[in-house]
Write an enzyme that holds these catalytic residues in place. Structure first.
Site, PDB file in Angstrom:
ATOM      1  NE  ARG A 109     105.557  43.385 -84.317  1.00 32.21           N
ATOM      2  CZ  ARG A 109     105.548  42.442 -85.619  1.00 32.21           C
ATOM      3  NH1 ARG A 109     106.584  41.615 -86.416  1.00 32.21           N
ATOM      4  NH2 ARG A 109     104.471  42.999 -85.486  1.00 32.21           N
ATOM      5  CG  HIS A 112      99.208  42.422 -83.593  1.00 33.47           C
ATOM      6  ND1 HIS A 112      99.666  43.389 -83.370  1.00 33.47           N
ATOM      7  CD2 HIS A 112     100.166  41.937 -85.120  1.00 33.47           C
ATOM      8  CE1 HIS A 112     100.631  44.166 -84.488  1.00 33.47           C
ATOM      9  NE2 HIS A 112     100.469  42.853 -85.745  1.00 33.47           N
ATOM     10  CD  GLN A 135      97.260  42.905 -88.783  1.00 31.84           C
ATOM     11  OE1 GLN A 135      98.387  43.281 -88.560  1.00 31.84           O
ATOM     12  NE2 GLN A 135      96.907  42.599 -89.425  1.00 31.84           N
ATOM     13  CG  ASP A 181      98.796  34.685 -88.264  1.00 31.53           C
ATOM     14  OD1 ASP A 181      99.436  35.117 -89.266  1.00 31.53           O
ATOM     15  OD2 ASP A 181      99.087  35.559 -87.067  1.00 31.53           O
ATOM     16  CB  CYS A 230      97.840  40.112 -89.483  1.00 37.35           C
ATOM     17  SG  CYS A 230      98.599  38.143 -89.197  1.00 37.35           S
ATOM     18  NE  ARG A 240      98.707  47.444 -88.522  1.00 42.59           N
ATOM     19  CZ  ARG A 240     100.208  46.366 -88.345  1.00 42.59           C
ATOM     20  NH1 ARG A 240     100.370  45.311 -88.295  1.00 42.59           N
ATOM     21  NH2 ARG A 240     100.234  46.521 -87.153  1.00 42.59           N
TER      22      ARG A 240
HETATM   23  N1   CP Z   1     100.990  41.783 -89.602  1.00 43.67           N
HETATM   24  C1   CP Z   1     102.369  42.361 -89.240  1.00 43.67           C
HETATM   25  O1   CP Z   1     102.212  42.848 -88.028  1.00 43.67           O
HETATM   26  O2   CP Z   1     103.327  42.224 -89.851  1.00 43.67           O
HETATM   27  P1   CP Z   1     104.523  42.152 -89.448  1.00 43.67           P
HETATM   28  O3   CP Z   1     105.307  40.974 -88.693  1.00 43.67           O
HETATM   29  O4   CP Z   1     105.438  42.432 -90.918  1.00 43.67           O
HETATM   30  O5   CP Z   1     104.929  43.643 -88.165  1.00 43.67           O
HETATM   31  N1  NVA Z   2     101.065  35.344 -85.460  1.00 40.92           N
HETATM   32  C1  NVA Z   2     101.949  35.616 -85.877  1.00 40.92           C
HETATM   33  C2  NVA Z   2     101.890  37.269 -86.664  1.00 40.92           C
HETATM   34  C3  NVA Z   2     102.762  37.976 -87.075  1.00 40.92           C
HETATM   35  C4  NVA Z   2     102.086  39.510 -87.517  1.00 40.92           C
HETATM   36  C5  NVA Z   2     102.762  35.282 -85.685  1.00 40.92           C
HETATM   37  O1  NVA Z   2     103.236  35.431 -84.114  1.00 40.92           O
HETATM   38  O2  NVA Z   2     103.908  34.771 -85.926  1.00 40.92           O
END
Ligand code: CP
Ligand code: NVA
Length: 295
Positions: free
Chosen positions: A98, A125, A128, A214, A254, A282
């Site tokens: 990440r 992502h 997701q 989101d 999400c 997930r």
């Molecule tokens: N939806 C998602 O990826 O959540 P986190 O940021 O908690 O991993």
């Molecule tokens: N769009 C959000 C998704 C988190 C899972 C972010 O990048 O913070």
């Protein structure tokens, strides 16, 4: 050896295979990945992605290492991504990464001899979106004929992967977003403008089976908070917006949710919401991805 950096890395057939495997591995503890170890290389916070991959790996008989934040030389700028990647390739069987920049993820993958799985970048992502369409399929018993309407920040990383996944699986998608935040132009081009883009949220939700939203302020965008909230205020998923939709419409997010911003408590906790089934899935989908790439 295969990376999962983008929905485009998977064929429709492979996605269907992931969904089948997900059903098979759901709630099962096995030794399919015994003696295998993954590393969770996370530059940003995470609850669902990190925990579901870690628990998923344990349920497959393997092991997961938390390689987040200050623990790693690469995140303090003391080591090149290429050297980190080559080193981790000698210890691990896969890396879930990440990162902020998608280019950094590509650089990590370029130097890796083990699978790299994208656990979110500023750009996309994919894990997701795979879970999301799996969840829709479970909920409606089909994907054919389903209309998903994303309301909010159209330039969002989750929205980008959703557009790609919907395109690949033939699901209708509409993005209702203010003109400031259109979906990524490259994503729209790559998906042959499969998504309908509009600034009219009320109109868009009228024929929705699923309304998806989101955060308005993704990780790394904190400095734009005031401006983003001002521009997106008309795109909140609330009871009023729901009143324009079909009475059976489902609500997805999400997570993490910013209650009172992109979605209200009433909607998130209401009877239309399937967000925690989505969050649970997930775990099930991660297991299928791990098995497919590591077996
Ligand atoms: N939806 C998602 O990826 O959540 P986190 O940021 O908690 O991993
Ligand atoms: N769009 C959000 C998704 C988190 C899972 C972010 O990048 O913070």
């Amino acid at each position: 050896m295969k990376h999962l950096l983008d929905i485009n890395d998977l064929s429709k057939k492979e996605i269907e295979q992931i969904f089948k495997l997900t059903d098979k591995l759901r709630n099962k503890k096995t030794n399919l990945l015994k003696q295998k170890t993954i590393g969770l290389l996370f530059a940003k916070p995470s609850t669902r992605t990190r925990v579901s991959f870690e628990v998923g790996m344990v349920q497959l008989g393997g092991h997961a290492l938390d390689l987040s934040g200050a623990k790693m030389q690469v995140f303090s700028g003391r080591e090149a991504i290429s050297d980190t990647s080559k080193t981790l390739s000698r210890y691990l069987n896969a890396v879930i990464a990440r990162l902020y920049s998608h280019e950094d993820l590509l650089e990590l993958a370029k130097h890796s001899s083990i699978p790299i799985i994208n656990g979110l970048t500023d750009f996309n992502h994919p894990c997701q979106a795979l879970t999301d369409l799996y969840t829709v399929k479970k909920e409606f018993g089909k994907l054919k004929g389903i209309h998903l309407v994303f309301v909010g920040d159209g330039s969002d990383n989750v929205c980008s992967s959703l557009i790609q996944a919907c395109y690949k699986l033939g699901v209708k998608i509409t993005v209702a977003t203010p003109r400031y935040y259109p979906p990524d132009a490259e994503i729209l081009k790559r998906t042959h403008h499969h998504a309908t883009v509009t600034d009219n949220a009320k109109q868009a939700v009228k024929n929705a089976d699923v309304i998806y939203t989101d955060t308005w302020i993704s990780m790394g965008q904190e400095k734009q908070k005031v401006e983003r909230k001002r521009r997106l205020v008309g795109y909140q998923v609330n009871a009023k917006l729901l009143s324009y939709a079909h009475p059976q419409v489902r609500i997805m997010h999400c997570l993490p949710a910013h209650r009172g911003e992109e979605i209200t408590d009433r909607v998130l906790d209401g009877k239309h919401s399937i967000v925690f089934d989505q969050a649970e899935n997930r775990l099930h989908v991660q297991k299928a991805i791990l098995y497919l790439l590591l077996k």
